[in-house]
Design a protein around this motif. Structure first.
Motif, PDB file in Angstrom:
ATOM      1  N   ALA A 315      18.756   3.536  -9.960  1.00  0.00           N
ATOM      2  CA  ALA A 315      20.032   2.871 -10.282  1.00  0.00           C
ATOM      3  C   ALA A 315      20.134   2.622 -11.779  1.00  0.00           C
ATOM      4  O   ALA A 315      21.193   2.824 -12.395  1.00  0.00           O
ATOM      5  N   ALA A 316      19.033   2.188 -12.398  1.00  0.00           N
ATOM      6  CA  ALA A 316      19.040   1.931 -13.837  1.00  0.00           C
ATOM      7  C   ALA A 316      19.188   3.230 -14.627  1.00  0.00           C
ATOM      8  O   ALA A 316      19.892   3.279 -15.650  1.00  0.00           O
ATOM      9  N   LEU A 317      18.540   4.300 -14.161  1.00  0.00           N
ATOM     10  CA  LEU A 317      18.669   5.601 -14.823  1.00  0.00           C
ATOM     11  C   LEU A 317      20.108   6.102 -14.728  1.00  0.00           C
ATOM     12  O   LEU A 317      20.677   6.579 -15.726  1.00  0.00           O
ATOM     13  N   ASP A 318      20.713   6.006 -13.555  1.00  0.00           N
ATOM     14  CA  ASP A 318      22.105   6.430 -13.394  1.00  0.00           C
ATOM     15  C   ASP A 318      23.034   5.635 -14.316  1.00  0.00           C
ATOM     16  O   ASP A 318      23.964   6.192 -14.903  1.00  0.00           O
ATOM     17  N   ALA A 319      22.787   4.327 -14.439  1.00  0.00           N
ATOM     18  CA  ALA A 319      23.638   3.491 -15.298  1.00  0.00           C
ATOM     19  C   ALA A 319      23.524   3.909 -16.756  1.00  0.00           C
ATOM     20  O   ALA A 319      24.532   3.969 -17.486  1.00  0.00           O
ATOM     21  N   LEU A 345      15.553  -0.186 -19.240  1.00  0.00           N
ATOM     22  CA  LEU A 345      14.830  -1.446 -19.051  1.00  0.00           C
ATOM     23  C   LEU A 345      15.789  -2.624 -18.966  1.00  0.00           C
ATOM     24  O   LEU A 345      15.578  -3.555 -18.173  1.00  0.00           O
ATOM     25  N   ASP A 346      16.844  -2.590 -19.749  1.00  0.00           N
ATOM     26  CA  ASP A 346      17.849  -3.671 -19.705  1.00  0.00           C
ATOM     27  C   ASP A 346      18.509  -3.709 -18.334  1.00  0.00           C
ATOM     28  O   ASP A 346      18.736  -4.798 -17.763  1.00  0.00           O
ATOM     29  N   HIS A 347      18.850  -2.574 -17.775  1.00  0.00           N
ATOM     30  CA  HIS A 347      19.466  -2.532 -16.440  1.00  0.00           C
ATOM     31  C   HIS A 347      18.504  -3.030 -15.360  1.00  0.00           C
ATOM     32  O   HIS A 347      18.931  -3.700 -14.409  1.00  0.00           O
ATOM     33  N   ILE A 348      17.227  -2.717 -15.515  1.00  0.00           N
ATOM     34  CA  ILE A 348      16.242  -3.232 -14.558  1.00  0.00           C
ATOM     35  C   ILE A 348      16.157  -4.745 -14.649  1.00  0.00           C
ATOM     36  O   ILE A 348      16.117  -5.447 -13.630  1.00  0.00           O
TER      37      ILE A 348
END
Length: 353
Positions: A315-319, A345-348
């Motif tokens: 999900a973080a990679l897609d974002a 990392l911020d999305h995680i």
């Protein structure tokens, strides 16, 4: 809960994308209450300079003991001969750990353009230990010989055992996917014995999975059909070389090799490995796309029974990929390796709040 992975940085851009992948994996695991410990060893040119071999026995001992392995890309084509220590670490790991399955998904991402404009979602399931690959299809000696300076002969090995194993992996995967389709890739009209044996083994497995639709396609036709309409494919199962070639094609149709995740697994071991090479021409320039290896470690975590961290990573990679300012130049973006990693990392971190 804890995990211990072996981390092997490799050559070229390997150290950069492995460092990025380590950070992302540790953060995603922590977000789900899993402690990920990393043991780091040298392989490739660094190991050759220090130990006289590109993959020392200490690395193999650590690999056998690890719960999972993160393998950076290697520049094996530039290594010295095997007699001088120039072993291909990827091939050695696959053969020594009996990693018979190479799982290579190709999925287009929001915001990342595809060459044909199609939304792609397929998985290539590639047999990993046989075929024409000279470094892993013989117990002793190479799989290629030159009787004279003007004659080269390559031997292809296909076994019922490994053909059955890779077919079982493909059909089990297809049963978990919505479309439940398997395309069996072969050239049995020419290679009647070797591809004929592969087909026979796959058909036997297919008979045990009546809920999965099966299509048999010649490898040359498969390449043409992938370009014409990649949406027709769901799960592709193939022998080693066909799977290697078609998975690169599928990756480009999905947006590029920089996103091409890959998992090598056997009955007891699994290795996360980017589908692409070591790209020495951009090494150390903060330009490498870490997405392929990051996606690979997500596959490794899911394979080991940790879907939470795996889903968080994807999900973080897609974002990060959805925004051209937070993806790397190979995907039409402006971010460097470190900047793209920080965004992931911020999305995680945001998902953990």
């Amino acid at each position: 809960m804890s995990l211990r992975f072996l981390s092997l940085a490799g050559d070229g851009i390997g150290p950069e994308i492995v460092a990025a992948t380590e950070e992302v994996a540790v953060a995603a695991c922590a977000a789900h209450g899993v402690t990920l410990a990393l043991d780091r060893h040298e392989i490739g040119f660094a190991a050759l300079a220090r130990h006289g071999t590109t993959i020392p026995e200490a690395v193999m001992a650590a690999a056998r003991a690890a719960q999972g392995i993160i393998l950076g890309p290697v520049s094996h084509n530039a290594y010295p001969p095997v007699a001088e220590g120039g072993l291909n670490p990827s091939g050695v790991l696959r053969k020594s750990l009996q990693l018979y399955a190479n799982i290579r998904p190709a999925r287009s991402r929001p915001g990342v353009p595809t060459p044909t404009g199609h939304a792609v979602d397929m998985v290539v399931v590639r047999e990993n230990l046989e075929g024409f690959y000279a470094d892993r299809n013989m117990h002793m000696g190479p799989g290629e010989v030159m009787p004279t300076p003007d004659l080269a002969i390559a031997m292809r090995k296909i076994t019922r055992e490994n053909s059955t194993a890779i077919a079982q992996s493909a059909f089990a995967l297809a049963e978990r996917r919505p479309r439940k389709r398997v395309a069996v890739i072969h050239k049995a009209n020419v290679l009647r014995l070797s591809d004929g044996l592969f087909l026979e083994a796959v058909r036997a497995v297919a008979a045990d999975h009546p809920g999965v639709a099966v299509e048999e396609i010649l490898v040359d036709s498969a390449a043409a059909l992938l370009v014409r309409d990649p949406t027709r494919f769901d799960v592709i199962v193939a022998t080693n070389m066909y799977g290697d070639i078609l998975s690169d094609l599928a990756a480009e149709l999905a947006g590029g090799l920089g996103l091409a995740a890959s998992l090598n697994h056997g009955a007891t071991h699994a290795v996360a490995q980017a589908q692409h090479g070591s790209a020495p021409d951009i090494a150390g320039q903060d330009r490498a796309n870490p997405g392929s290896l990051i996606g690979s470690v997500a596959m490794l975590l899911a394979h080991l029974g940790h879907p939470g961290p795996a889903d968080t990573i994807m999900a973080a990679l897609d974002a990060a990929l959805a925004n051209p300012h937070t993806r790397t130049p190979d995907l039409g973006g402006t971010a460097g390796t470190r900047a793209m990693t920080r965004t992931i990392l911020d999305h995680i971190a945001q998902a953990d709040r």
